[in-house]
Design a protein around this motif. Sequence first.
Motif, PDB file in Angstrom:
ATOM      1  N   ALA A  72      21.770 -35.439  16.927  1.00  0.00           N
ATOM      2  CA  ALA A  72      22.492 -35.523  18.193  1.00  0.00           C
ATOM      3  C   ALA A  72      22.445 -36.929  18.780  1.00  0.00           C
ATOM      4  O   ALA A  72      23.389 -37.368  19.451  1.00  0.00           O
ATOM      5  CB  ALA A  72      21.916 -34.522  19.187  1.00  0.00           C
ATOM      6  N   VAL A  73      21.359 -37.665  18.520  1.00  0.00           N
ATOM      7  CA  VAL A  73      21.255 -39.041  19.019  1.00  0.00           C
ATOM      8  C   VAL A  73      22.405 -39.881  18.479  1.00  0.00           C
ATOM      9  O   VAL A  73      23.048 -40.643  19.211  1.00  0.00           O
ATOM     10  CB  VAL A  73      19.899 -39.663  18.608  1.00  0.00           C
ATOM     11  CG1 VAL A  73      19.886 -41.164  18.883  1.00  0.00           C
ATOM     12  CG2 VAL A  73      18.764 -38.992  19.372  1.00  0.00           C
ATOM     13  N   GLY A  74      22.689 -39.760  17.173  1.00  0.00           N
ATOM     14  CA  GLY A  74      23.753 -40.557  16.572  1.00  0.00           C
ATOM     15  C   GLY A  74      25.146 -40.112  16.979  1.00  0.00           C
ATOM     16  O   GLY A  74      26.103 -40.881  16.860  1.00  0.00           O
ATOM     17  N   TRP A  75      25.281 -38.888  17.440  1.00  0.00           N
ATOM     18  CA  TRP A  75      26.602 -38.378  17.824  1.00  0.00           C
ATOM     19  C   TRP A  75      27.202 -39.208  18.958  1.00  0.00           C
ATOM     20  O   TRP A  75      28.403 -39.489  18.958  1.00  0.00           O
ATOM     21  CB  TRP A  75      26.460 -36.919  18.256  1.00  0.00           C
ATOM     22  CG  TRP A  75      27.756 -36.203  18.487  1.00  0.00           C
ATOM     23  CD1 TRP A  75      28.610 -35.721  17.548  1.00  0.00           C
ATOM     24  CD2 TRP A  75      28.342 -35.872  19.754  1.00  0.00           C
ATOM     25  NE1 TRP A  75      29.684 -35.102  18.135  1.00  0.00           N
ATOM     26  CE2 TRP A  75      29.547 -35.187  19.498  1.00  0.00           C
ATOM     27  CE3 TRP A  75      27.976 -36.088  21.085  1.00  0.00           C
ATOM     28  CZ2 TRP A  75      30.373 -34.703  20.507  1.00  0.00           C
ATOM     29  CZ3 TRP A  75      28.796 -35.603  22.089  1.00  0.00           C
ATOM     30  CH2 TRP A  75      29.974 -34.928  21.811  1.00  0.00           C
ATOM     31  N   GLY A  76      26.362 -39.607  19.885  1.00  0.00           N
ATOM     32  CA  GLY A  76      26.852 -40.395  21.011  1.00  0.00           C
ATOM     33  C   GLY A  76      27.432 -41.738  20.600  1.00  0.00           C
ATOM     34  O   GLY A  76      28.385 -42.236  21.218  1.00  0.00           O
TER      35      GLY A  76
ATOM     36  N   LEU B 251      22.677 -34.530  24.603  1.00  0.00           N
ATOM     37  CA  LEU B 251      22.445 -33.265  25.301  1.00  0.00           C
ATOM     38  C   LEU B 251      23.718 -32.418  25.318  1.00  0.00           C
ATOM     39  O   LEU B 251      23.674 -31.196  25.140  1.00  0.00           O
ATOM     40  CB  LEU B 251      21.977 -33.538  26.727  1.00  0.00           C
ATOM     41  CG  LEU B 251      21.650 -32.321  27.595  1.00  0.00           C
ATOM     42  CD1 LEU B 251      20.515 -31.500  26.981  1.00  0.00           C
ATOM     43  CD2 LEU B 251      21.281 -32.757  29.014  1.00  0.00           C
ATOM     44  N   LEU B 252      24.871 -33.079  25.459  1.00  0.00           N
ATOM     45  CA  LEU B 252      26.147 -32.374  25.530  1.00  0.00           C
ATOM     46  C   LEU B 252      26.472 -31.662  24.220  1.00  0.00           C
ATOM     47  O   LEU B 252      26.870 -30.492  24.212  1.00  0.00           O
ATOM     48  CB  LEU B 252      27.269 -33.351  25.887  1.00  0.00           C
ATOM     49  CG  LEU B 252      28.692 -32.779  25.895  1.00  0.00           C
ATOM     50  CD1 LEU B 252      28.817 -31.700  26.969  1.00  0.00           C
ATOM     51  CD2 LEU B 252      29.712 -33.892  26.133  1.00  0.00           C
ATOM     52  N   VAL B 253      26.291 -32.346  23.088  1.00  0.00           N
ATOM     53  CA  VAL B 253      26.653 -31.731  21.802  1.00  0.00           C
ATOM     54  C   VAL B 253      25.739 -30.549  21.490  1.00  0.00           C
ATOM     55  O   VAL B 253      26.184 -29.534  20.935  1.00  0.00           O
ATOM     56  CB  VAL B 253      26.626 -32.775  20.663  1.00  0.00           C
ATOM     57  CG1 VAL B 253      25.201 -33.226  20.331  1.00  0.00           C
ATOM     58  CG2 VAL B 253      27.305 -32.214  19.415  1.00  0.00           C
ATOM     59  N   VAL B 254      24.473 -30.619  21.870  1.00  0.00           N
ATOM     60  CA  VAL B 254      23.569 -29.480  21.658  1.00  0.00           C
ATOM     61  C   VAL B 254      24.016 -28.295  22.513  1.00  0.00           C
ATOM     62  O   VAL B 254      24.015 -27.146  22.059  1.00  0.00           O
ATOM     63  CB  VAL B 254      22.117 -29.872  21.973  1.00  0.00           C
ATOM     64  CG1 VAL B 254      21.204 -28.652  21.906  1.00  0.00           C
ATOM     65  CG2 VAL B 254      21.622 -30.932  20.992  1.00  0.00           C
TER      66      VAL B 254
END
Length: 502
Positions: A148-152, A186-189
């Motif tokens: 999720a960190v890399g998604w941003g 946080l949003l993607v989770v």
Amino acid sequence: MLEHGAAPPAADPGRPSRPPAGPLRRVMRRKPVELLVAESGQGEGGSLRRSLGMWQLTMISIGATLGTGIFVVLGEAVPKAGPAVMISFVLAGITALFSALSYAELAGTIPVSGSSYSYTYATLGELVAWVCGWCLILEYGVSVAAVAVGWGQYLNELLDGTIGVTIPTALASPPGDGGVFNLPALLVVALCMAFLLGGARESARANAIMVGVKIVALLLFCAVAFTGIRAGNYAPFLPLGLGGVSAAGATLFFSYIGFDAASTAGEEAKDAKRDLPRAIMLSLLIVTALYVLVAAVAVGAMPWKSFKGSEAALAGIMEDVTGQSFWAVLLAAGAVIAIASVVLTVLYGQTRILFAMARDGLVPKVFGRVHARTGVPRANTVLVSLFCGVLAAAIPLGQLADATSIGTLFAFALVNVAVIVLRRTRPEMHRTFRVPLAPLFPAVGFVLCVYMMGSLSPITWVVFAAWMAVGLVIYFGYGMNRSRLARDARPAPEDPQPPAEK
């Protein structure tokens, strides 16, 4: 010779017998395979639903695997190995292959949701099963946060290329990476949590679509970036030696954790014994081929030293090769979808492992409650999502990836041992898939996992040791006395006898 914890021949084989007294005997009690299978799907208040076929199981494994190593962790691995990162992917893939063979055998023999946690419970005892389950929490739960960190990063690439606006660094990166709070992570989770709450079948359909999109995106990258390959970028091929290849391979092993995700769906598969082994092996072969192909093109199109610090490397390569932002935006869109599917499937796996542990009494019952209408462990899903989302928003990627790798490797090592033990203790069991050349291949898988663990940094080992210490405190303080097997081993209270007449 009977397994410890198994019933005598005259008794029900699915009913564990009372183990002898003593602390060592208590922590070594095993849960019979028959009992594991008999409880399949059962939860507090409802049952999981068998709705997944082989194709959906394969997509779950690909969804959990494909994307992380290429879209995110490549920027961490290339500076360690240089152009030889291709060998690192192969090394990590071979290590995963030996463990995948063991997973395939056990998934076809013990088709339950607990994955390697349940396999070790049936073969190596309760304490080892707890340690394995605790490693799986590190493997799955923390990897959700890491991905999720890399998604941003890719979301910002997409926003910048489409509407010219980006999320401020303070809200798009965790502390330590120049930010304060990683809001996109946080949003993607939270979005994936919403999918999971809808049901396993609905989540599998969404995942299949996302997997298709990210495979097309990676093939498109290879086609475009191939035109920018420069032979000089491959020299020197081993700038940091074999040690660099090994170190990068240990980091990249993080990218292969998804192949075992199908095994966490054992209680929701239509024909688990047949489909789980096939899904595990097929997904690993597809993912490894794509990883090596994309890595070869990427390091040929951009000097390896330029990868350092980049968490959206592929999008940058596309823009450099074409001189146009359109291709980079298109790849960023694919990456946003790809990484979301990894979060979705790995989050799913984590909830099912905790579901199995709750059923065994090793973690609180709230994780084992199933909603009667949807067949989903709702409270489990919400709690795990909140934990992973907050973790992703506050911890940098590199630290999360390495911590996940060591937990994964440890769990895989135990699975290889479990195959050897179950072959010796229960040779008569029907196996829909058998590891070739056993016990040689499982032993090789074990050695490779230990070798890869030794390549990780000292700080990673410190984090792992601290994690294990916390886990042992929880087990001895909570799980050991509350487990199902502990309760079954206690003598039933005797009815008071009336006083004898004088």
